[in-house]
Design a protein around this motif. Structure first.
Motif, short mmCIF file in Angstrom:
data_model
loop_
_atom_site.label_atom_id
_atom_site.label_comp_id
_atom_site.label_asym_id
_atom_site.label_seq_id
_atom_site.Cartn_x
_atom_site.Cartn_y
_atom_site.Cartn_z
N SER A 12 0.82 -1.20 0.00
CA SER A 12 0.00 0.00 0.00
C SER A 12 0.86 1.26 0.00
O SER A 12 1.93 1.31 0.62
CB SER A 12 -0.91 0.00 1.24
N GLY A 298 -7.63 -13.16 5.82
CA GLY A 298 -7.24 -11.79 5.48
C GLY A 298 -5.78 -11.51 5.65
O GLY A 298 -5.35 -10.34 5.64
N ALA A 330 -3.92 -8.81 3.82
CA ALA A 330 -4.03 -9.01 2.38
C ALA A 330 -4.53 -7.76 1.68
O ALA A 330 -4.14 -7.48 0.53
CB ALA A 330 -4.95 -10.19 2.09
N ASP A 331 -5.39 -6.97 2.34
CA ASP A 331 -5.92 -5.80 1.65
C ASP A 331 -4.94 -4.63 1.62
O ASP A 331 -5.25 -3.58 1.07
CB ASP A 331 -7.26 -5.36 2.27
N ASP A 332 -3.75 -4.80 2.20
CA ASP A 332 -2.69 -3.80 2.05
C ASP A 332 -1.80 -4.07 0.85
O ASP A 332 -0.81 -3.38 0.63
CB ASP A 332 -1.82 -3.76 3.32
N GLU A 334 -1.53 -4.80 -3.37
CA GLU A 334 -2.14 -4.67 -4.68
C GLU A 334 -1.46 -5.65 -5.62
O GLU A 334 -0.25 -5.58 -5.84
CB GLU A 334 -1.98 -3.26 -5.22
#
Length: 336
Positions: A12, A298, A330-332, A334
């Motif tokens: 991120s 996650g 995981a959402d950090d 791309e």
């Protein structure tokens, strides 16, 4: 042509390593630790998202596993051992961590003191399951005291399997690995190091067992030893025969580095494991069936730089690169 180990990703733009490019891999697990002997919390900052405790007081380790946050903890509960068997006499053993079980009726062990019925073994297995155990741990250390005979070990295996629990064995001393294989045990918690197993026995083990590596405990000074040489020889043939190898360090057993252990990985390379094998050993969900069963949906592992499966992309040895792994949301990440 090398298959990629993971997916290329960028961190991120809002974090401490904004825009860093690397590879995203599944969460890493240390499959052999002792949380009553070492604090597992620092392991997360150094690349390990989950651990398997293989010997502790059931109430203590269950409470630790129930805590929110990382590392996630699966566990065996108490060491199940013969009456007077290892580690019942060891000063380091945590209180309540050992269950001594007498031989079953009809077994060939020493029953001069008392003889257990199968239901006493079932009760011991049920106790571990009631606390939330994912695996049953048995100790067969013939170099340090009495061990279960085959009938008693088979009774433990039968009771555990009836409750959908695998059985993992500490096999130390002549004949103990063979005993574990003959009795249908699912895993060895250490690569056998006290005797060289013949190829036929190795092939039978590879067909039914997983082995947890723990090679670095025999290389305290980063040098060879007869025990290390024996373990690497056994593991190399087990791996070549198709055996399932799990990364584990026995963290809590003396001075071992916290986090992804580059020495352990380098020794696994000496046993013939290649890049994909190393990541599979680190990410294998054992003793749970799937990675999702750990509650790590996650979470990911991030290794900066190129895919480590592709040779020539970095001058840094693969074990040292994997030791730089970090646990990240995981959402950090791309995907690229």
């Amino acid at each position: 042509m090398h298959e990629p180990l993971g997916r290329a990703a960028r961190r991120s733009l809002n974090g401490a390593h904004a825009g860093e490019v690397g590879v995203v891999l599944p969460p890493f697990i240390d499959h052999h630790v002792h949380v009553e002997l070492v604090d597992p919390d620092p392991i997360v900052a150094l690349g390990i998202a989950a651990v398997v405790d293989l010997g502790a007081s059931p109430s203590v380790v269950a409470a630790r596993a129930a805590r929110d946050g990382l590392p996630a903890v699966a566990f065996a509960g108490a060491f199940l051992t013969a009456v007077g068997g290892y580690p019942s006499d060891r000063p380091w053993r945590p209180e309540g961590s050992v269950r001594e079980l007498a031989a079953v009726e009809g077994g060939d062990g020493d029953r001069r003191d008392h003889t257990a019925l199968p239901d006493s073994i079932e009760a011991a297995v049920d106790e571990q399951r009631a606390f939330g155990a994912s695996v049953v741990k048995v100790v067969l250390n013939a170099d340090a005291g009495p061990v279960f005979d085959r009938a008693t070990l088979e009774a433990v295996v039968t009771a555990a399997h009836a409750r959908s629990l695998p059985v993992a064995v500490h096999a130390e001393g002549a004949g103990t690995a063979s005993l574990a294989i003959e009795a249908g045990v699912d895993a060895l918690v250490h690569t056998p190091w006290t005797e060289r197993l013949d190829d036929e026995l190795i092939a039978r083990a590879a067909a039914r067992q997983a082995w947890i590596s723990t090679l670095a405990i025999h290389a305290r000074d980063f040098g060879d030893s007869p025990e290390l040489d024996c373990a690497i020889d056994n593991l190399a043939r087990f791996h070549a025969a198709g055996g399932r190898v799990l990364y584990g360090t026995d963290l809590g057993n003396g001075e071992l580095p916290v986090g992804v252990n580059a020495v352990e990985l380098a020794l696994l390379e000496r046993a013939g494991l290649e890049a994909t094998d190393l990541v599979q050993a680190l990410a294998d969900p054992w003793p749970r069936a799937e990675r999702g069963d750990w509650g790590l949906g996650g979470i990911a592992t991030f290794v900066a730089g190129a895919d480590p499966a592709v040779p020539g992309t970095s001058p840094t040895p693969l074990p040292d690169r994997l030791a730089t792994a970090r646990v990240v949301p995981a959402d950090d990440l791309e995907l690229l």
